[in-house]
Design a protein around this motif. Structure first.
Motif, PDB file in Angstrom:
ATOM      1  N   TRP A 265      -9.468 -11.800  19.248  1.00 44.17           N
ATOM      2  CA  TRP A 265      -9.967 -12.806  20.180  1.00 44.17           C
ATOM      3  C   TRP A 265     -10.580 -12.136  21.407  1.00 44.17           C
ATOM      4  O   TRP A 265     -10.428 -10.928  21.616  1.00 44.17           O
ATOM      5  N   ILE A 266     -11.281 -12.928  22.206  1.00 40.70           N
ATOM      6  CA  ILE A 266     -11.883 -12.448  23.455  1.00 40.70           C
ATOM      7  C   ILE A 266     -11.183 -13.150  24.606  1.00 40.70           C
ATOM      8  O   ILE A 266     -11.114 -14.389  24.647  1.00 40.70           O
ATOM      9  N   ASP A 267     -10.612 -12.368  25.530  1.00 41.40           N
ATOM     10  CA  ASP A 267      -9.853 -12.969  26.631  1.00 41.40           C
ATOM     11  C   ASP A 267     -10.790 -13.511  27.709  1.00 41.40           C
ATOM     12  O   ASP A 267     -12.021 -13.452  27.594  1.00 41.40           O
ATOM     13  N   GLU A 268     -10.199 -14.051  28.769  1.00 40.63           N
ATOM     14  CA  GLU A 268     -10.976 -14.693  29.830  1.00 40.63           C
ATOM     15  C   GLU A 268     -11.889 -13.716  30.562  1.00 40.63           C
ATOM     16  O   GLU A 268     -12.907 -14.106  31.144  1.00 40.63           O
ATOM     17  N   GLU A 269     -11.527 -12.441  30.545  1.00 42.98           N
ATOM     18  CA  GLU A 269     -12.344 -11.425  31.215  1.00 42.98           C
ATOM     19  C   GLU A 269     -13.433 -10.873  30.303  1.00 42.98           C
ATOM     20  O   GLU A 269     -14.176  -9.974  30.686  1.00 42.98           O
ATOM     21  N   GLY A 270     -13.504 -11.392  29.075  1.00 43.44           N
ATOM     22  CA  GLY A 270     -14.530 -10.952  28.137  1.00 43.44           C
ATOM     23  C   GLY A 270     -14.168  -9.703  27.355  1.00 43.44           C
ATOM     24  O   GLY A 270     -15.023  -9.134  26.669  1.00 43.44           O
ATOM     25  N   ARG A 271     -12.906  -9.295  27.422  1.00 40.10           N
ATOM     26  CA  ARG A 271     -12.470  -8.097  26.708  1.00 40.10           C
ATOM     27  C   ARG A 271     -11.938  -8.464  25.326  1.00 40.10           C
ATOM     28  O   ARG A 271     -11.210  -9.454  25.170  1.00 40.10           O
ATOM     29  N   VAL A 272     -12.288  -7.677  24.334  1.00 44.88           N
ATOM     30  CA  VAL A 272     -11.851  -7.933  22.967  1.00 44.88           C
ATOM     31  C   VAL A 272     -10.388  -7.501  22.807  1.00 44.88           C
ATOM     32  O   VAL A 272     -10.010  -6.389  23.200  1.00 44.88           O
ATOM     33  N   GLN A 273      -9.591  -8.389  22.234  1.00 48.60           N
ATOM     34  CA  GLN A 273      -8.178  -8.116  21.982  1.00 48.60           C
ATOM     35  C   GLN A 273      -7.924  -8.165  20.478  1.00 48.60           C
ATOM     36  O   GLN A 273      -8.425  -9.061  19.784  1.00 48.60           O
ATOM     37  N   ILE A 274      -7.133  -7.210  19.991  1.00 50.21           N
ATOM     38  CA  ILE A 274      -6.809  -7.157  18.555  1.00 50.21           C
ATOM     39  C   ILE A 274      -5.299  -7.057  18.390  1.00 50.21           C
ATOM     40  O   ILE A 274      -4.664  -6.173  18.976  1.00 50.21           O
ATOM     41  N   GLN A 275      -4.739  -7.968  17.619  1.00 51.95           N
ATOM     42  CA  GLN A 275      -3.316  -7.934  17.313  1.00 51.95           C
ATOM     43  C   GLN A 275      -3.140  -7.624  15.830  1.00 51.95           C
ATOM     44  O   GLN A 275      -3.632  -8.360  14.960  1.00 51.95           O
ATOM     45  N   LEU A 276      -2.459  -6.530  15.516  1.00 49.31           N
ATOM     46  CA  LEU A 276      -2.181  -6.137  14.133  1.00 49.31           C
ATOM     47  C   LEU A 276      -0.665  -6.068  13.946  1.00 49.31           C
ATOM     48  O   LEU A 276       0.005  -5.231  14.552  1.00 49.31           O
ATOM     49  N   ASP A 277      -0.130  -6.969  13.147  1.00 48.96           N
ATOM     50  CA  ASP A 277       1.304  -6.991  12.861  1.00 48.96           C
ATOM     51  C   ASP A 277       1.524  -6.692  11.389  1.00 48.96           C
ATOM     52  O   ASP A 277       1.028  -7.424  10.518  1.00 48.96           O
ATOM     53  N   LEU A 278       2.254  -5.622  11.117  1.00 50.43           N
ATOM     54  CA  LEU A 278       2.559  -5.241   9.731  1.00 50.43           C
ATOM     55  C   LEU A 278       4.056  -5.347   9.498  1.00 50.43           C
ATOM     56  O   LEU A 278       4.860  -4.834  10.283  1.00 50.43           O
ATOM     57  N   LYS A 279       4.407  -6.026   8.426  1.00 49.01           N
ATOM     58  CA  LYS A 279       5.802  -6.111   8.007  1.00 49.01           C
ATOM     59  C   LYS A 279       5.921  -5.450   6.645  1.00 49.01           C
ATOM     60  O   LYS A 279       5.260  -5.855   5.685  1.00 49.01           O
ATOM     61  N   MET A 280       6.758  -4.425   6.579  1.00 45.89           N
ATOM     62  CA  MET A 280       6.887  -3.640   5.351  1.00 45.89           C
ATOM     63  C   MET A 280       8.341  -3.536   4.915  1.00 45.89           C
ATOM     64  O   MET A 280       9.250  -3.518   5.749  1.00 45.89           O
ATOM     65  N   LYS A 281       8.513  -3.476   3.612  1.00 44.62           N
ATOM     66  CA  LYS A 281       9.831  -3.220   3.045  1.00 44.62           C
ATOM     67  C   LYS A 281       9.749  -1.928   2.245  1.00 44.62           C
ATOM     68  O   LYS A 281       8.756  -1.694   1.541  1.00 44.62           O
ATOM     69  N   GLY A 282      10.778  -1.100   2.380  1.00 50.98           N
ATOM     70  CA  GLY A 282      10.730   0.198   1.721  1.00 50.98           C
ATOM     71  C   GLY A 282      12.046   0.618   1.104  1.00 50.98           C
ATOM     72  O   GLY A 282      13.125   0.167   1.517  1.00 50.98           O
ATOM     73  N   SER A 283      11.942   1.488   0.110  1.00 48.35           N
ATOM     74  CA  SER A 283      13.115   2.049  -0.557  1.00 48.35           C
ATOM     75  C   SER A 283      13.230   3.524  -0.202  1.00 48.35           C
ATOM     76  O   SER A 283      12.220   4.234  -0.155  1.00 48.35           O
ATOM     77  N   VAL A 284      14.438   3.961   0.030  1.00 46.26           N
ATOM     78  CA  VAL A 284      14.668   5.360   0.384  1.00 46.26           C
ATOM     79  C   VAL A 284      14.396   6.247  -0.828  1.00 46.26           C
ATOM     80  O   VAL A 284      14.967   6.048  -1.902  1.00 46.26           O
ATOM     81  N   VAL A 285      13.504   7.202  -0.636  1.00 45.70           N
ATOM     82  CA  VAL A 285      13.208   8.183  -1.677  1.00 45.70           C
ATOM     83  C   VAL A 285      14.025   9.448  -1.454  1.00 45.70           C
ATOM     84  O   VAL A 285      14.548  10.045  -2.397  1.00 45.70           O
ATOM     85  N   GLU A 286      14.166   9.829  -0.171  1.00 47.85           N
ATOM     86  CA  GLU A 286      14.935  11.038   0.148  1.00 47.85           C
ATOM     87  C   GLU A 286      15.475  10.939   1.564  1.00 47.85           C
ATOM     88  O   GLU A 286      14.737  10.621   2.507  1.00 47.85           O
TER      89      GLU A 286
END
Length: 371
Positions: A265-286
């Motif tokens: 999105w673009i905020d009130e000051e005209g600056r571009v904002q980017i939100q990246l949310d990653l949700k990951m599930k993992g298994s222990v290998v070592e």
């Protein structure tokens, strides 16, 4: 009438003989490398396979190289004059570009390749540190051609979510997309083998000279919202001043599930904002500890791993901005949702000043059969 039929049969037989003769003499290219020399000419290096005939039971492989002002000139006119038979490009498996040449306009350099319907558009593309021709000259592994060897290395790295798979077919539209920059797999020569060295960052159809390490490249692919068959991430989760870089301080996770949420999105000051949310599930290998049956310990490790990846994610985005390489297609989102602002925006100035918010949450869901 009979004489007319006889003529037709003879013509067909002769045509068939010429066709098979052409196939027998066809010089098949299995790998192509292009560099630039001191005269600013394109140096093309190819590995050619000549089909086996009566005198030989196995195909013959040969490496040829020559230069010219264009790729078309150096390949078909210069190299074409060195071989006995027509050049066949249908089997070309990789196209390697030397890093010095890659810093020029890639769309211009590869123009003849994109225009020729005979060229294999599924050939894998990679940039090579130093001279690309050196990888073509590597000794084959077993009975494989240089093209097969290099293609397998690229495909293996893609399988392990280290680099994205990039073919000529996929590269062409990206070079002409104002809302996104491609990233191109990066290779280097190490003694007598080729090594995947992350990805090269592109801006305005040119290699910027900036690159992501294999670890950063994996994070970038995850930020795309994608992963391949295997995605093992190893990070140091414990610090011990007495034993530096001890294997027991590292945790390896195989990411089995990924969900990404991206908002621009673009905020009130005209600056571009980017939100990246990653949700990951993992298994222990070592992980060289036996306390993973403790839920509090697992939760603490999950949080530690999440913090490390979040910090690295921010650093990766900052490097993309430093190279002015919009690999996450932020510009395309602005074009789609803020067309009026995009029309007035100088993206070369706005993108490096955009504000990335990155969150990577990792949940350990399995620790194998060891408690």
């Amino acid at each position: 009438m009979r004489s007319a039929m006889l003529i037709i049969v003879v013509v067909l037989l002769l045509t068939g003989c010429n066709y098979h003769n052409d196939l027998k003499n066809l010089q098949l290219i299995y790998a192509t490398a292009i560099d630039v020399n001191e005269k600013n000419d394109i140096v093309t290096t190819v590995t050619i396979q000549t089909p086996g005939g009566k005198e030989r039971s196995t195909p013959v492989h040969e490496v040829l190289s020559d230069s010219g002002p264009t790729l078309q000139e150096s390949l078909y006119k210069k190299i074409g004059l060195q071989i006995a038979g027509p050049i066949g490009v249908s089997k070309n498996q990789v196209l390697l570009i030397g890093e010095k040449l890659a810093k020029k306009d890639l769309a211009d350099i590869l123009d003849s390749t994109f225009r020729n319907s005979n060229d294999p558009m599924l050939a894998k593309v990679a940039i090579v540190r130093g001279k690309a021709g050196e990888l073509i000259r590597l000794d084959r592994i077993g009975s494989a051609t240089a093209g097969e060897y290099l293609r397998k290395i690229i495909m293996s790295a893609r399988y392990e979510t280290i680099i994205p798979s990039l073919s000529l077919h996929a590269l062409y539209p990206l070079l002409h997309d104002k809302g996104r920059d491609p990233v191109i797999p990066l290779l280097r020569k190490e003694e007598d083998k080729a090594v995947v060295d992350g990805v090269g960052l592109i801006h305005k159809r040119k290699y910027t000279g900036y690159s992501l390490t294999p670890e950063q490249s994996t994070l970038l692919i995850l930020m795309y919202g994608r992963k391949d068959k295997v995605c093992v991430i190893t990070r140091k989760v414990e610090e011990d001043s007495m034993q530096k870089d001890d294997p027991s301080q590292y945790l390896s996770l195989n990411i089995t599930n990924l969900k990404r949420d991206k908002r621009v999105w673009i905020d009130e000051e005209g600056r571009v904002q980017i939100q990246l949310d990653l949700k990951m599930k993992g298994s222990v290998v070592e992980f060289a500890h036996d306390n993973l049956s403790d839920k509090k310990q697992v939760a603490a490790l999950s949080q530690r791993f999440s913090d490390i990846l979040t910090e690295e994610g921010h650093a990766t985005c900052r490097l993309l901005q430093k190279a002015n390489s919009d690999a996450l297609s932020i510009g395309r989102d602005i074009m789609a949702y803020y067309p009026d602002a995009w029309a007035k925006m100088d993206w070369d100035t706005a993108y490096p000043n955009a504000n990335f918010h990155v969150s990577m949450n990792v949940e350990i869901i399995s620790h194998g059969i060891i408690n």
